[in-house]
Design a protein around this motif. Structure first.
Motif, PDB file in Angstrom:
ATOM      1  N   ALA A   1      37.171  41.156  41.714  1.00 43.50           N
ATOM      2  CA  ALA A   1      36.116  42.210  42.337  1.00 43.50           C
ATOM      3  C   ALA A   1      35.611  41.592  43.499  1.00 43.50           C
ATOM      4  CB  ALA A   1      34.972  42.395  41.154  1.00 43.50           C
ATOM      5  N   PHE A   2      35.457  40.466  43.799  1.00 44.98           N
ATOM      6  CA  PHE A   2      34.997  40.014  44.925  1.00 44.98           C
ATOM      7  C   PHE A   2      35.827  40.218  46.402  1.00 44.98           C
ATOM      8  CE2 PHE A   2      34.441  36.862  48.471  1.00 44.98           C
ATOM      9  CZ  PHE A   2      32.990  36.904  48.557  1.00 44.98           C
ATOM     10  N   TYR A   3      37.133  40.148  45.764  1.00 45.95           N
ATOM     11  CA  TYR A   3      38.076  40.562  46.772  1.00 45.95           C
ATOM     12  C   TYR A   3      38.646  41.992  46.908  1.00 45.95           C
ATOM     13  CZ  TYR A   3      38.350  35.915  48.389  1.00 45.95           C
ATOM     14  OH  TYR A   3      38.120  34.530  48.824  1.00 45.95           O
ATOM     15  N   GLY A   4      37.895  42.814  46.037  1.00 37.22           N
ATOM     16  CA  GLY A   4      38.294  44.398  46.100  1.00 37.22           C
ATOM     17  C   GLY A   4      39.459  44.571  45.260  1.00 37.22           C
ATOM     18  N   LEU A   5      39.767  43.904  44.094  1.00 43.87           N
ATOM     19  CA  LEU A   5      40.934  43.828  43.326  1.00 43.87           C
ATOM     20  C   LEU A   5      40.263  44.159  41.898  1.00 43.87           C
ATOM     21  CD1 LEU A   5      42.947  40.882  44.691  1.00 43.87           C
ATOM     22  CD2 LEU A   5      43.489  43.300  45.004  1.00 43.87           C
ATOM     23  N   SER A   6      41.344  44.613  41.119  1.00 48.37           N
ATOM     24  CA  SER A   6      40.711  44.752  39.741  1.00 48.37           C
ATOM     25  C   SER A   6      41.825  44.367  38.708  1.00 48.37           C
ATOM     26  CB  SER A   6      40.366  46.308  39.505  1.00 48.37           C
ATOM     27  OG  SER A   6      41.726  47.154  39.328  1.00 48.37           O
ATOM     28  N   ILE A   7      41.225  44.655  37.523  1.00 47.17           N
ATOM     29  CA  ILE A   7      42.496  44.103  36.369  1.00 47.17           C
ATOM     30  C   ILE A   7      43.686  45.028  36.644  1.00 47.17           C
ATOM     31  CG2 ILE A   7      41.507  45.564  34.655  1.00 47.17           C
ATOM     32  CD1 ILE A   7      42.828  42.075  34.054  1.00 47.17           C
TER      33      ILE A   7
END
Length: 107
Positions: free
Chosen positions: A77-83
């Motif tokens: 989430a910190f890097y704008g990614l998700s599961i």
């Protein structure tokens, strides 16, 4: 409720904490401290998982695995990614030998 659902809901919740008040959200505290703090927590939790695995206590393994997964989701989430990004990569790798997949990344 599937594992897929809970991980996606958690991933969405963590993303929503990006701008939350660090005084009221542990996730927001991690975001505010930045990637080094998040990575340090992942390292700590992985060490605890290793110890739980060595002890062979099944419940402790579950607890520590949950902590590791949570902190990995925070990093994503910190890097704008998700599961979902991880799920897509897992689907891409499905049915491919681990040896072959690893070799494809080193070329």
């Amino acid at each position: 409720m599937s594992t897929h659902d809970i991980l996606h809901r958690l991933s969405d919740t963590l993303a929503s904490r990006r701008n939350a008040d660090p005084e009221t959200s542990y996730t927001a505290q991690l975001f505010a401290k930045g990637p080094d703090a998040i990575l340090k927590k992942i390292g700590e939790e992985c060490a605890e998982l290793i110890m739980a695995g060595k002890e062979g206590k099944r419940l402790n393994i579950v607890w520590e695995s949950t902590d590791v997964i949570y902190h990995i989701l925070v990093l994503l989430a910190f890097y704008g990614l998700s599961i979902e990004d991880v799920s897509q990569e897992m689907r891409r790798r499905e049915g491919i030998s681990g040896i072959d997949e690893k070799a494809s990344r080193t070329k």
